[in-house]
Motif scaffolding. Sequence first.
Motif, PDB file in Angstrom:
ATOM      1  N   PHE A  77       0.692  -1.239   0.224  1.00 25.51           N
ATOM      2  CA  PHE A  77      -0.042   0.035   0.034  1.00 25.51           C
ATOM      3  C   PHE A  77       0.849   1.116  -0.056  1.00 25.51           C
ATOM      4  O   PHE A  77       0.929   2.140   0.936  1.00 25.51           O
ATOM      5  CB  PHE A  77      -1.013  -0.185   1.085  1.00 25.51           C
ATOM      6  CG  PHE A  77      -1.942  -1.088   1.340  1.00 25.51           C
ATOM      7  CD1 PHE A  77      -2.870  -1.248   0.304  1.00 25.51           C
ATOM      8  CD2 PHE A  77      -1.717  -2.322   1.992  1.00 25.51           C
ATOM      9  CE1 PHE A  77      -3.657  -2.289   0.247  1.00 25.51           C
ATOM     10  CE2 PHE A  77      -2.429  -3.570   1.998  1.00 25.51           C
ATOM     11  CZ  PHE A  77      -3.475  -3.459   1.321  1.00 25.51           C
ATOM     12  N   LYS A  78       1.547   1.574  -1.045  1.00 22.64           N
ATOM     13  CA  LYS A  78       2.396   2.756  -1.188  1.00 22.64           C
ATOM     14  C   LYS A  78       2.351   3.099  -2.776  1.00 22.64           C
ATOM     15  O   LYS A  78       1.972   2.548  -3.621  1.00 22.64           O
ATOM     16  CB  LYS A  78       4.045   2.271  -0.982  1.00 22.64           C
ATOM     17  CG  LYS A  78       4.878   3.335  -0.905  1.00 22.64           C
ATOM     18  CD  LYS A  78       6.336   2.677  -0.503  1.00 22.64           C
ATOM     19  CE  LYS A  78       7.240   3.842  -0.728  1.00 22.64           C
ATOM     20  NZ  LYS A  78       8.820   3.115  -0.531  1.00 22.64           N
ATOM     21  N   SER A  79       2.607   4.283  -2.894  1.00 21.26           N
ATOM     22  CA  SER A  79       2.447   5.161  -4.230  1.00 21.26           C
ATOM     23  C   SER A  79       3.650   4.808  -4.934  1.00 21.26           C
ATOM     24  O   SER A  79       4.507   4.274  -4.580  1.00 21.26           O
ATOM     25  CB  SER A  79       2.330   6.575  -4.082  1.00 21.26           C
ATOM     26  OG  SER A  79       3.572   7.306  -3.446  1.00 21.26           O
ATOM     27  N   PHE A 263      -5.378   9.029  -4.726  1.00 19.52           N
ATOM     28  CA  PHE A 263      -4.871   8.255  -3.471  1.00 19.52           C
ATOM     29  C   PHE A 263      -3.021   8.306  -3.577  1.00 19.52           C
ATOM     30  O   PHE A 263      -2.529   8.544  -2.691  1.00 19.52           O
ATOM     31  CB  PHE A 263      -5.216   7.032  -3.416  1.00 19.52           C
ATOM     32  CG  PHE A 263      -6.580   6.842  -2.701  1.00 19.52           C
ATOM     33  CD1 PHE A 263      -6.965   7.243  -1.484  1.00 19.52           C
ATOM     34  CD2 PHE A 263      -7.719   6.392  -3.332  1.00 19.52           C
ATOM     35  CE1 PHE A 263      -8.124   7.079  -0.633  1.00 19.52           C
ATOM     36  CE2 PHE A 263      -8.973   6.439  -2.805  1.00 19.52           C
ATOM     37  CZ  PHE A 263      -9.226   6.621  -1.679  1.00 19.52           C
ATOM     38  N   GLU A 264      -2.588   8.018  -4.731  1.00 17.27           N
ATOM     39  CA  GLU A 264      -1.132   7.933  -4.889  1.00 17.27           C
ATOM     40  C   GLU A 264      -0.407   9.162  -4.604  1.00 17.27           C
ATOM     41  O   GLU A 264       0.668   9.217  -3.867  1.00 17.27           O
ATOM     42  CB  GLU A 264      -0.936   7.359  -6.277  1.00 17.27           C
ATOM     43  CG  GLU A 264      -1.144   5.900  -6.242  1.00 17.27           C
ATOM     44  CD  GLU A 264      -0.471   5.177  -7.438  1.00 17.27           C
ATOM     45  OE1 GLU A 264       0.906   5.123  -7.469  1.00 17.27           O
ATOM     46  OE2 GLU A 264      -1.069   4.811  -8.652  1.00 17.27           O
ATOM     47  N   SER A 267      -0.582   9.880  -0.934  1.00 21.51           N
ATOM     48  CA  SER A 267       0.544   8.818  -0.222  1.00 21.51           C
ATOM     49  C   SER A 267       1.840   9.612  -0.497  1.00 21.51           C
ATOM     50  O   SER A 267       2.588   9.541   0.656  1.00 21.51           O
ATOM     51  CB  SER A 267       0.343   7.530  -0.833  1.00 21.51           C
ATOM     52  OG  SER A 267       1.265   6.771  -0.423  1.00 21.51           O
ATOM     53  N   THR A 272       1.673   8.681   3.795  1.00 21.70           N
ATOM     54  CA  THR A 272       0.863   7.818   4.128  1.00 21.70           C
ATOM     55  C   THR A 272       0.832   6.381   3.338  1.00 21.70           C
ATOM     56  O   THR A 272       1.146   6.399   2.181  1.00 21.70           O
ATOM     57  CB  THR A 272      -0.634   8.338   4.080  1.00 21.70           C
ATOM     58  OG1 THR A 272      -0.904   9.024   2.898  1.00 21.70           O
ATOM     59  CG2 THR A 272      -0.387   9.653   5.015  1.00 21.70           C
ATOM     60  N   ILE A 273      -0.032   5.195   3.717  1.00 25.57           N
ATOM     61  CA  ILE A 273      -0.616   4.475   3.038  1.00 25.57           C
ATOM     62  C   ILE A 273      -1.046   4.800   1.810  1.00 25.57           C
ATOM     63  O   ILE A 273      -2.237   5.768   1.954  1.00 25.57           O
ATOM     64  CB  ILE A 273      -0.975   3.191   3.478  1.00 25.57           C
ATOM     65  CG1 ILE A 273      -2.472   3.448   4.065  1.00 25.57           C
ATOM     66  CG2 ILE A 273       0.034   2.620   4.891  1.00 25.57           C
ATOM     67  CD1 ILE A 273      -3.023   2.203   4.738  1.00 25.57           C
ATOM     68  N   SER A 274      -1.396   3.934   0.736  1.00 27.86           N
ATOM     69  CA  SER A 274      -2.185   4.347  -0.345  1.00 27.86           C
ATOM     70  C   SER A 274      -3.077   3.193  -0.700  1.00 27.86           C
ATOM     71  O   SER A 274      -2.727   1.954  -1.217  1.00 27.86           O
ATOM     72  CB  SER A 274      -1.671   4.601  -1.561  1.00 27.86           C
ATOM     73  OG  SER A 274      -2.346   4.804  -2.923  1.00 27.86           O
ATOM     74  N   THR A 277      -4.185   2.016  -5.760  1.00 26.59           N
ATOM     75  CA  THR A 277      -3.130   2.553  -6.702  1.00 26.59           C
ATOM     76  C   THR A 277      -3.486   2.139  -8.186  1.00 26.59           C
ATOM     77  O   THR A 277      -4.536   1.070  -8.382  1.00 26.59           O
ATOM     78  CB  THR A 277      -1.764   1.889  -6.505  1.00 26.59           C
ATOM     79  OG1 THR A 277      -1.756   0.482  -6.944  1.00 26.59           O
ATOM     80  CG2 THR A 277      -1.204   2.195  -4.964  1.00 26.59           C
TER      81      THR A 277
END
Length: 316
Positions: A77-79, A263-264, A267, A272-274, A277
């Motif tokens: 959960f990361k961009s 969201f990305e 992030s 923060t978490i995304s 993606t």
Amino acid sequence: MRIAITGAAGNLGTLLARRMVFENIDLNLLIHKKLIEEGLAGYNNTEIFKIDLAQPTTLDESLKNVDVIVHFAGVLFKSNPEKFLSETNTKYFRNLLDKAVEHNIGRIILISFPHVEGETSPEYPATGKLTGQPISMHAKTRLDEEKILFDYASKFSFEPVSLRVGMVYGKGILMIDAAQWFARHYLLGIWKTPTYIHLISKDDFAEAVTQAAIRPNISGIYHIGDDGIQTLQQFLDDITSYKKNHKPWRMPVWMIMTAARAFELFSAVFGTISPLTVDFIKIGMVSYYGDTTRMRKELLPTLRYKTYKEGIKLFD
């Protein structure tokens, strides 16, 4: 027997550890930044090791006298996953394999997924090939991991196991819980084109992986899934209705992609978490289904929940 679980503080790693503590085995729970679930630390047969797959020497103590490794660890959960997955899913995995060979570990289990074979369906299921042409970076790099695993095994004579797991469902599964949160707030959307998915309950998942770790002569590729045939749209409609949340809106793909990019961006800017993606959308839009013949024959002859309709109470 001593089993090491990488990513033991993660969602599925924790689920497996909760199941395995009841076996007559010792567990080495390998974590990085996230702390282990408090209850797991209290068992006599568990030890916790803080490791960093980018630093192979941190693995030595955690792999002493280990018979089997179950590998979950990774970044999700990361961009911009395109920028880091080739490192976290291949370079870090090689680091783990190098140390596993050094410690003469007899079996290494990689948690994978059927998407690595590209688009499949109940009519034409994935059959355990390494020649797929997936389109998402998550699936491409996981396929690379599988190839690395079997290449190492051919050179160093350990038992290589890839468990291609369908979508794990039930309360407490991060992606499912996130979908329910969005549904409660009337924000959950899904594309219109039907997408077949293969499911497995969290209970049957944990049992299948446990059996893959403790049974003798387990090697090769196994698809882990139940007997149900359904689309992602049907599944989300049913589980959100069961929890009395709003069914997902049917949306054009461009709208969902725009949300993923937002969201990305958030992030990347705020660290923060995304939860969404663009690559998640790419992998999510591909139908997938695996041939579970080997699983039923060698790991899990009887499912606790044959379909998600039988296991829907797991959302309580």
